[in-house]
Design a protein around this motif. Structure first.
Motif, PDB file in Angstrom:
ATOM      1  N   UNK A   1      -7.833 -41.114  25.632  1.00 54.39           N
ATOM      2  CA  UNK A   1      -7.317 -41.742  24.449  1.00 54.39           C
ATOM      3  C   UNK A   1      -6.138 -42.717  24.938  1.00 54.39           C
ATOM      4  N   UNK A   2      -5.866 -43.924  24.625  1.00 53.58           N
ATOM      5  CA  UNK A   2      -4.942 -44.406  24.595  1.00 53.58           C
ATOM      6  C   UNK A   2      -4.016 -44.768  23.384  1.00 53.58           C
ATOM      7  N   UNK A   3      -2.838 -44.465  23.427  1.00 54.07           N
ATOM      8  CA  UNK A   3      -2.118 -44.599  22.369  1.00 54.07           C
ATOM      9  C   UNK A   3      -1.652 -46.080  22.061  1.00 54.07           C
ATOM     10  N   UNK A   4      -1.840 -46.757  21.376  1.00 51.49           N
ATOM     11  CA  UNK A   4      -1.585 -48.167  21.465  1.00 51.49           C
ATOM     12  C   UNK A   4      -0.190 -48.500  20.200  1.00 51.49           C
ATOM     13  N   UNK A   5       0.129 -47.398  19.685  1.00 58.08           N
ATOM     14  CA  UNK A   5       1.555 -47.391  18.690  1.00 58.08           C
ATOM     15  C   UNK A   5       1.167 -47.206  17.276  1.00 58.08           C
ATOM     16  N   UNK A   6       2.393 -47.535  16.617  1.00 61.18           N
ATOM     17  CA  UNK A   6       2.385 -47.082  14.972  1.00 61.18           C
ATOM     18  C   UNK A   6       2.789 -48.221  14.288  1.00 61.18           C
ATOM     19  N   UNK A   7       2.301 -48.346  13.141  1.00 58.36           N
ATOM     20  CA  UNK A   7       2.916 -49.088  12.124  1.00 58.36           C
ATOM     21  C   UNK A   7       3.296 -48.479  10.827  1.00 58.36           C
ATOM     22  N   UNK A   8       4.565 -48.764  10.551  1.00 60.87           N
ATOM     23  CA  UNK A   8       5.066 -48.290   9.347  1.00 60.87           C
ATOM     24  C   UNK A   8       4.693 -48.822   7.984  1.00 60.87           C
ATOM     25  N   UNK A   9       4.182 -48.560   7.115  1.00 65.20           N
ATOM     26  CA  UNK A   9       3.511 -49.136   5.979  1.00 65.20           C
ATOM     27  C   UNK A   9       4.432 -49.055   4.717  1.00 65.20           C
ATOM     28  N   UNK A  10       4.772 -50.271   4.065  1.00 60.99           N
ATOM     29  CA  UNK A  10       5.977 -50.163   2.855  1.00 60.99           C
ATOM     30  C   UNK A  10       5.223 -50.248   1.802  1.00 60.99           C
ATOM     31  N   UNK A  11       5.656 -49.623   0.791  1.00 58.08           N
ATOM     32  CA  UNK A  11       5.322 -49.846  -0.755  1.00 58.08           C
ATOM     33  C   UNK A  11       3.899 -49.247  -1.110  1.00 58.08           C
ATOM     34  N   UNK A  12       3.486 -48.356  -0.176  1.00 60.32           N
ATOM     35  CA  UNK A  12       1.949 -47.820  -0.540  1.00 60.32           C
ATOM     36  C   UNK A  12       2.074 -46.201  -0.219  1.00 60.32           C
ATOM     37  N   UNK A  13       1.008 -45.734  -0.707  1.00 60.83           N
ATOM     38  CA  UNK A  13       1.038 -44.140  -0.519  1.00 60.83           C
ATOM     39  C   UNK A  13       0.710 -43.648   0.995  1.00 60.83           C
ATOM     40  N   UNK A  14       0.460 -44.737   1.904  1.00 59.48           N
ATOM     41  CA  UNK A  14       0.254 -44.346   3.501  1.00 59.48           C
ATOM     42  C   UNK A  14       1.471 -44.661   3.877  1.00 59.48           C
ATOM     43  N   UNK A  15       2.180 -43.751   4.644  1.00 58.07           N
ATOM     44  CA  UNK A  15       3.414 -44.103   5.433  1.00 58.07           C
ATOM     45  C   UNK A  15       3.248 -44.689   6.687  1.00 58.07           C
ATOM     46  N   UNK A  16       2.259 -44.022   7.481  1.00 59.49           N
ATOM     47  CA  UNK A  16       2.275 -44.511   8.980  1.00 59.49           C
ATOM     48  C   UNK A  16       0.794 -44.460   9.369  1.00 59.49           C
ATOM     49  N   UNK A  17       0.674 -45.550  10.086  1.00 58.14           N
ATOM     50  CA  UNK A  17      -0.920 -45.757  10.814  1.00 58.14           C
ATOM     51  C   UNK A  17      -0.687 -45.785  12.035  1.00 58.14           C
ATOM     52  N   UNK A  18      -1.276 -44.971  13.041  1.00 54.76           N
ATOM     53  CA  UNK A  18      -1.243 -45.045  14.335  1.00 54.76           C
ATOM     54  C   UNK A  18      -2.723 -45.720  14.961  1.00 54.76           C
ATOM     55  N   UNK A  19      -2.373 -46.407  15.842  1.00 55.38           N
ATOM     56  CA  UNK A  19      -3.323 -47.328  16.626  1.00 55.38           C
ATOM     57  C   UNK A  19      -3.925 -46.650  18.020  1.00 55.38           C
ATOM     58  N   UNK A  20      -5.264 -45.853  18.007  1.00 53.81           N
ATOM     59  CA  UNK A  20      -5.395 -45.498  19.378  1.00 53.81           C
ATOM     60  C   UNK A  20      -6.787 -46.170  19.771  1.00 53.81           C
ATOM     61  N   UNK A  21      -7.073 -46.021  20.970  1.00 60.85           N
ATOM     62  CA  UNK A  21      -8.069 -46.763  21.528  1.00 60.85           C
ATOM     63  C   UNK A  21      -8.946 -45.496  22.580  1.00 60.85           C
ATOM     64  N   UNK A  22     -10.313 -45.215  22.308  1.00 63.61           N
ATOM     65  CA  UNK A  22     -10.882 -44.273  22.974  1.00 63.61           C
ATOM     66  C   UNK A  22     -11.455 -44.963  24.088  1.00 63.61           C
ATOM     67  N   UNK A  23     -11.685 -44.013  25.148  1.00 69.23           N
ATOM     68  CA  UNK A  23     -12.130 -44.631  26.440  1.00 69.23           C
ATOM     69  C   UNK A  23     -13.263 -43.851  26.791  1.00 69.23           C
TER      70      UNK A  23
END
Length: 78
Positions: free
Chosen positions: A56-78
């Motif tokens: 699994x490759x970690x492609x990083x995270x995005x912090x989401x503003x003004x929603x109930x979701x705080x963080x989204x992690x982007x991963x790539x499986x291989x």
């Protein structure tokens, strides 16, 4: 090249591409530096089952503003 096409190509990471896609639908987010969040340091999948990927490759995270979701992690499986 046609006259209407730009001559320069801007290289973007997957995090930046996802941020722009979210921005197009009205969700504001920030691109985080890779391996700065706690969630990125844990295992992604269990290796005890045959259908789960072991690479699994970690492609990083995005912090989401003004929603109930705080963080989204982007991963790539291989």
């Amino acid at each position: 090249m046609h006259d209407s096409e730009p001559e320069t190509i801007v290289q973007k990471t997957k995090r930046e591409e996802f941020r722009e896609m979210l921005q197009d639908i009205g969700i504001q987010s920030e691109v985080e530096t890779i391996n700065t969040e706690k969630v990125e340091k844990d295992d992604y999948y269990s290796k005890y089952f045959t259908h789960t990927p072991s690479m699994v490759t970690n492609l990083g995270c995005l912090k989401i503003k003004d929603t109930s979701i705080d963080l989204v992690q982007i991963i790539q499986k291989g």
